[in-house]
Design an enzyme around this catalytic site. Structure first.
Site, PDB file in Angstrom:
ATOM      1  N   GLY A   7       0.445  -1.302   0.134  1.00 19.22           N
ATOM      2  CA  GLY A   7       0.406   0.089   0.259  1.00 19.22           C
ATOM      3  C   GLY A   7       0.932   1.142  -0.046  1.00 19.22           C
ATOM      4  N   ASP A   8       0.561   2.219  -0.176  1.00 20.15           N
ATOM      5  CA  ASP A   8       0.759   3.623  -0.716  1.00 20.15           C
ATOM      6  C   ASP A   8       1.903   3.964  -1.556  1.00 20.15           C
ATOM      7  OD1 ASP A   8      -1.055   4.345   2.049  1.00 20.15           O
ATOM      8  OD2 ASP A   8       0.287   3.781   3.404  1.00 20.15           O
ATOM      9  N   LYS A  11      -0.351   4.810  -6.092  1.00 15.71           N
ATOM     10  CA  LYS A  11      -1.707   5.259  -6.703  1.00 15.71           C
ATOM     11  C   LYS A  11      -2.447   5.674  -7.325  1.00 15.71           C
ATOM     12  CE  LYS A  11      -3.016   1.973  -3.854  1.00 15.71           C
ATOM     13  NZ  LYS A  11      -1.670   1.812  -2.595  1.00 15.71           N
ATOM     14  N   ALA A  34      -8.245   3.137   2.515  1.00 13.17           N
ATOM     15  CA  ALA A  34      -7.192   3.570   1.936  1.00 13.17           C
ATOM     16  C   ALA A  34      -7.024   5.008   1.668  1.00 13.17           C
ATOM     17  CB  ALA A  34      -8.248   3.900  -0.051  1.00 13.17           C
ATOM     18  N   GLY A  35      -5.899   5.479   1.312  1.00 16.50           N
ATOM     19  CA  GLY A  35      -5.357   7.070   1.891  1.00 16.50           C
ATOM     20  C   GLY A  35      -5.006   7.132   0.434  1.00 16.50           C
ATOM     21  N   HIS A  36      -5.843   7.871  -0.746  1.00 17.42           N
ATOM     22  CA  HIS A  36      -4.806   8.486  -2.238  1.00 17.42           C
ATOM     23  C   HIS A  36      -4.064   9.266  -1.853  1.00 17.42           C
ATOM     24  CE1 HIS A  36      -6.078   4.545  -3.832  1.00 17.42           C
ATOM     25  NE2 HIS A  36      -5.931   4.181  -2.830  1.00 17.42           N
ATOM     26  N   THR A 123      -7.454  -0.508  10.349  1.00 14.01           N
ATOM     27  CA  THR A 123      -7.273   1.289  10.417  1.00 14.01           C
ATOM     28  C   THR A 123      -7.988   1.726  11.032  1.00 14.01           C
ATOM     29  OG1 THR A 123      -8.733   1.087   8.927  1.00 14.01           O
ATOM     30  CG2 THR A 123      -6.162   1.120   7.888  1.00 14.01           C
ATOM     31  N   GLN A 219      -5.059  -0.401  -1.332  1.00 13.10           N
ATOM     32  CA  GLN A 219      -3.993  -1.325  -0.890  1.00 13.10           C
ATOM     33  C   GLN A 219      -3.513  -1.748  -1.868  1.00 13.10           C
ATOM     34  OE1 GLN A 219      -7.608  -1.924   0.514  1.00 13.10           O
ATOM     35  NE2 GLN A 219      -7.640  -0.127   1.739  1.00 13.10           N
ATOM     36  N   THR A 296      -3.928   7.422   8.553  1.00 13.96           N
ATOM     37  CA  THR A 296      -4.040   7.439  10.439  1.00 13.96           C
ATOM     38  C   THR A 296      -3.167   8.219  11.147  1.00 13.96           C
ATOM     39  OG1 THR A 296      -2.898   5.583   9.554  1.00 13.96           O
ATOM     40  CG2 THR A 296      -4.749   5.176   9.938  1.00 13.96           C
ATOM     41  N   GLY A 297      -2.256   8.819  10.052  1.00 14.90           N
ATOM     42  CA  GLY A 297      -0.879   9.491  10.806  1.00 14.90           C
ATOM     43  C   GLY A 297      -0.228   8.711  11.083  1.00 14.90           C
TER      44      GLY A 297
HETATM   45  P1  GDP Z   1      -1.580   5.527  -2.650  1.00 11.13           P
HETATM   46  O1  GDP Z   1      -2.255   4.735  -1.060  1.00 11.13           O
HETATM   47  O2  GDP Z   1      -1.055   4.521  -3.223  1.00 11.13           O
HETATM   48  O3  GDP Z   1      -2.156   5.895  -2.958  1.00 11.13           O
HETATM   49  O4  GDP Z   1      -0.220   6.351  -1.890  1.00 11.13           O
HETATM   50  P2  GDP Z   1       0.386   7.435  -0.586  1.00 11.13           P
HETATM   51  O5  GDP Z   1      -0.643   8.804  -1.536  1.00 11.13           O
HETATM   52  O6  GDP Z   1      -1.341   6.945   0.462  1.00 11.13           O
HETATM   53  O7  GDP Z   1       0.981   7.294  -0.191  1.00 11.13           O
HETATM   54  C1  GDP Z   1       2.516   8.786  -1.881  1.00 11.13           C
HETATM   55  C2  GDP Z   1       2.571   9.505  -0.795  1.00 11.13           C
HETATM   56  O8  GDP Z   1       3.555   9.486  -1.613  1.00 11.13           O
HETATM   57  C3  GDP Z   1       1.966  10.715  -0.344  1.00 11.13           C
HETATM   58  O9  GDP Z   1       2.108  11.538  -0.072  1.00 11.13           O
HETATM   59  C4  GDP Z   1       2.648  11.583  -2.307  1.00 11.13           C
HETATM   60  O10 GDP Z   1       1.796  12.712  -2.572  1.00 11.13           O
HETATM   61  C5  GDP Z   1       3.433  10.562  -2.119  1.00 11.13           C
HETATM   62  N1  GDP Z   1       4.247  10.940  -3.116  1.00 11.13           N
HETATM   63  C6  GDP Z   1       3.665  10.066  -4.351  1.00 11.13           C
HETATM   64  N2  GDP Z   1       4.844   9.832  -5.590  1.00 11.13           N
HETATM   65  C7  GDP Z   1       6.216  10.628  -5.478  1.00 11.13           C
HETATM   66  C8  GDP Z   1       7.599  10.689  -5.442  1.00 11.13           C
HETATM   67  O11 GDP Z   1       7.036  10.183  -6.342  1.00 11.13           O
HETATM   68  N3  GDP Z   1       8.031  11.354  -4.490  1.00 11.13           N
HETATM   69  C9  GDP Z   1       8.098  11.821  -3.443  1.00 11.13           C
HETATM   70  N4  GDP Z   1       8.664  12.293  -3.016  1.00 11.13           N
HETATM   71  N5  GDP Z   1       6.671  11.853  -3.107  1.00 11.13           N
HETATM   72  C10 GDP Z   1       5.565  11.509  -3.930  1.00 11.13           C
HETATM   73  P1  IMO Z   2      -3.740   2.458   0.141  1.00  9.25           P
HETATM   74  O1  IMO Z   2      -4.969   2.280  -1.022  1.00  9.25           O
HETATM   75  C1  IMO Z   2      -1.906   1.301   4.133  1.00  9.25           C
HETATM   76  C2  IMO Z   2      -2.953  -2.225   6.239  1.00  9.25           C
HETATM   77  C3  IMO Z   2      -3.220  -2.184   7.735  1.00  9.25           C
HETATM   78  C4  IMO Z   2      -3.507  -2.973   8.168  1.00  9.25           C
HETATM   79  C5  IMO Z   2      -4.388  -3.956   7.278  1.00  9.25           C
HETATM   80  C6  IMO Z   2      -5.472  -4.565   7.730  1.00  9.25           C
HETATM   81  O2  IMO Z   2      -3.651   3.915   0.381  1.00  9.25           O
HETATM   82  O3  IMO Z   2      -2.658   2.010  -0.119  1.00  9.25           O
HETATM   83  P2  IMO Z   2      -7.537  -2.639   7.205  1.00  9.25           P
HETATM   84  O4  IMO Z   2      -8.519  -1.578   7.957  1.00  9.25           O
HETATM   85  O5  IMO Z   2      -7.998  -3.352   6.100  1.00  9.25           O
HETATM   86  O6  IMO Z   2      -8.576  -3.796   8.305  1.00  9.25           O
HETATM   87  O7  IMO Z   2      -6.479  -3.397   8.105  1.00  9.25           O
HETATM   88  O8  IMO Z   2      -3.856  -3.395   6.010  1.00  9.25           O
HETATM   89  N1  IMO Z   2      -4.160  -0.920   5.335  1.00  9.25           N
HETATM   90  C7  IMO Z   2      -3.232  -0.610   4.527  1.00  9.25           C
HETATM   91  N2  IMO Z   2      -2.179   0.265   4.230  1.00  9.25           N
HETATM   92  N3  IMO Z   2      -2.313   1.464   2.481  1.00  9.25           N
HETATM   93  C8  IMO Z   2      -3.186   1.165   2.616  1.00  9.25           C
HETATM   94  O9  IMO Z   2      -3.934   1.746   1.446  1.00  9.25           O
HETATM   95  C9  IMO Z   2      -4.188   0.386   3.365  1.00  9.25           C
HETATM   96  N4  IMO Z   2      -5.737  -0.056   3.587  1.00  9.25           N
HETATM   97  C10 IMO Z   2      -5.081  -0.631   4.580  1.00  9.25           C
HETATM   98  O10 IMO Z   2      -2.404  -0.988   7.740  1.00  9.25           O
HETATM   99  O11 IMO Z   2      -2.448  -3.124   8.390  1.00  9.25           O
HETATM  100 MG    MG Z   3      -2.347   5.696   0.790  1.00  7.86          MG
END
Ligand code: GDP
Ligand code: IMO
Ligand code: MG
Length: 421
Positions: A7-8, A11, A34-36, A123, A219, A296-297
């Protein structure tokens, strides 16, 4: 588009790049766990439920049947976007998507605290309990909001069971079904109803007309309920195959699968992590990459890129290409490592061991690369990259066996380059 790690991976921001040329962006599983994050002209958008395509006027965002929706979170997200002048009127919700309700969230939280040292690290958004109810056939669906009496009856029967668990297992006072029904009927349903539509019909018509439809995974592969590091997983199936189930289209409709991979690795929550770093490099990745959960920080765990997982993800999702994100976070490192294989009991594994207990015992085999020690954040073309960065990316490409199409070098919408032709 699917996450290939835990995750993260970025995406949301890659969806934002690709959605420019799409007519629909569809969420097919997960919920507001999710947190995008997208950064457009310096403005930060953190989306949980609404597809990342919402920022383009030409995109119809769809929340498919495989998603679980907390209606209060959804309305809040719509309001937050409206305050930023983003119009959500085009948003369409599947009537068959299930609702995440307050008792799911309470149960998620109570179950986690009861697990003690065996916590999953969820989460605490109620996602697991909502999917469990779906499978148990006591879930409440979006379309139930359109029928007040039916909704009230469904809530009565769901809470008749939940309240026993809440009271007898957890010592919680339980919830009043009528109070919840009143809130849903009076405050939530009138606001949600206009968004409910025939998502399956729309998608089929769009595909028939040759429109480009993008499925936005939430995820990631190794949080997948079946293929992830069970039990440290989420309660849905993020892998590409589920895009079909979670939206109601057939296998022939998918012709491209973009796997999103961070240039290193992070995980939030408990579970195995073969390449995890517990040293100053790990802290450096947290600091430079701002590795704290969007949602969730929580501080994310960090480690080196794991090509064993990446290869497995390419297999599980049939990835046709990769988008590599956050390469810039490695800018200051003198040496960069990549895990190319696992060793377990003297045996070498190029893919994930088929038994989880072997995965738990795995030690990483690393390849080492010199860093580029250059600021990449302004790179917009392949030839802007130093030789060391090209070597690193090319090595990852060979390890995964598919082209790396995009390389992202900063969070901003324009901070990426096309790598493979
Ligand atoms: P997702 O859940 O897969 O959509 O990813 P998140 O948004 O939770 O986490 C990705 C974090 O990295 C976010 O704060 C984006 O703004 C940041 N991010 C995405 N691509 C890049 C990159 O190429 N470089 C940097 N430095 N940050 C990025
Ligand atoms: P995005 O879309 C990162 C993780 C939680 C935990 C496990 C189960 O932003 O990538 P849940 O609340 O789904 O039952 O938690 O999955 N988890 C994530 N980790 N990015 C996410 O979403 C996640 N969604 C769930 O931390 O380990
Ligand atoms: Mg995320």
């Amino acid at each position: 588009m699917v996450g290939t790690q835990w995750g993260d991976e970025g995406k949301g921001r890659v969806v934002d790049i690709v959605a420019k040329e799409c007519a629909y962006v569809v969420r097919y599983q997960g919920g507001h766990n999710a947190g995008h994050t997208l950064v457009v002209d310096g403005e930060v958008f953190a989306l949980q439920l609404i597809p990342s395509g919402i920022l383009y006027d030409h995109v119809v965002p769809i929340i498919g049947n495989g998603v679980v929706i907390d209606p209060r979170v959804l309305l809040n997200e719509i309001d937050t976007l409206a305050a930023k002048d983003v119009d959500c009127q085009r948003l369409m919700l599947s009537p068959q998507a299930h609702l995440v309700l307050p008792y799911h969230q309470i149960l998620d939280e109570l179950a986690e605290s009861r697990r003690g040292d065996n916590k999953i690290g969820t989460t605490k958004r109620g996602i697991g309990p909502a999917y469990a109810d779906k499978a148990s056939r006591i879930g409440i669906r979006v379309e139930d909001l359109l029928d007040p009496e039916h909704l009230r009856a469904r809530l009565h029967s769901a809470l008749a069971e939940k309240n026993v668990i809440l009271r007898d297992v957890y010592g919680h006072e339980g919830l009043d079904p009528d109070q919840l029904a009143d809130e849903l009927i009076d405050e939530i349903a009138p606001r949600v109803a206009p968004y409910i539509g025939d998502t399956v019909g729309h998608l089929h018509e769009a595909l028939h007309a040759g429109e480009r439809v993008l499925f936005e995974g939430a995820q990631a592969t190794f949080l997948d309920l079946d293929h992830g590091t069970y039990p440290f997983v989420t309660s849905s199936n993020p892998i590409a195959g589920y895009a079909l189930v979670g939206s109601g289209i057939g296998p022939g409709a998918i012709d491209q699968v973009i796997g999103i991979a961070k240039a290193y690795l992070t995980r939030v929550g408990a579970g195995p992590f073969v390449t995890e770093l517990h040293d100053e490099i790990g802290d450096h990745l947290v600091d430079v990459g701002h590795e704290y959960g969007t949602n969730t920080g929580r501080r994310r765990r960090t480690g080196w890129f794991d090509a064993v997982m990446a290869r497995q993800a390419v297999r599980l999702n049939a990835c046709t290409e990769i988008a590599l994100t956050k390469l810039d976070v490695l800018d200051q490192l003198e040496t960069i490592k990549v895990c190319v294989a696992y060793e377990v009991d003297g045996r070498r594994y190029e893919y994930l061991p088929h038994l989880r207990r072997l995965h738990d015992k795995a030690t990483p085999v690393y390849a080492e690369f010199p860093g580029w020690c250059t600021d990449l954040s302004g790179a917009t073309e392949r030839h802007d990259l130093p030789r060391e960065a090209i070597d690193y990316i090319s090595f990852l490409e060979r390890q995964m066996g598919v082209p790396i199409r995009f390389v992202c070098v900063g969070p901003g919408r324009e901070q990426y380059l096309r790598f493979a032709a």
